[in-house]
Motif scaffolding. Structure first.
Motif: not given
Length: 125
Positions: A8-14
């Motif tokens: 799980r990552i934060n990608h482009e603020l989501a």
């Protein structure tokens, strides 16, 4: 079967989920709320989840793993059970004897953090 961890990552603020492949992350086509994690994928029918993972493996939507901001895979778990002194190296480094029965304990939900997040300690330590 090839081992493919889900991250799980934060990608482009989501928040997003991805499949770790060597040094890359293949993004899954799954929108997450901020409080959702891997359970959003696992709660779906296994066949749908497998199809989504297969599609991610063959899509061109990948990012370098080192550029990804990894977060906790399950941000708000209902329960956290831990087992202390559960492998030989940990027992050896602690200098303690191996327990005769598992040392099971609970953790609070607010102790969950990502793998590179700082661990918060109370000032008394």
């Amino acid at each position: 079967m090839r081992r493919m961890p889900i991250a799980r990552i934060n990608h482009e603020l989501a928040p997003r989920l991805g499949v770790v492949i060597d040094d890359e992350l293949a993004l899954l086509d799954l929108e997450l709320r901020s409080d959702q994690g891997v359970e959003a994928l696992l709660s779906d029918r296994a066949r749908a989840a497998a199809s989504m993972i297969e599609a991610a493996l063959h899509s061109g939507s990948r990012i370098p793993l080192e550029a990804a901001q990894l977060t906790a895979p399950v941000p708000r778990p209902q329960k956290i059970f831990a087992v202390g002194l559960n492998y030989k190296d940990h027992i050896a480094e602690s200098g303690m004897a191996a327990p005769e029965v598992p040392n099971v304990f609970a953790k609070y939900v607010n102790t969950v953090c990502g793998p590179t997040d700082p661990i918060q300690r109370p000032r008394i330590f």
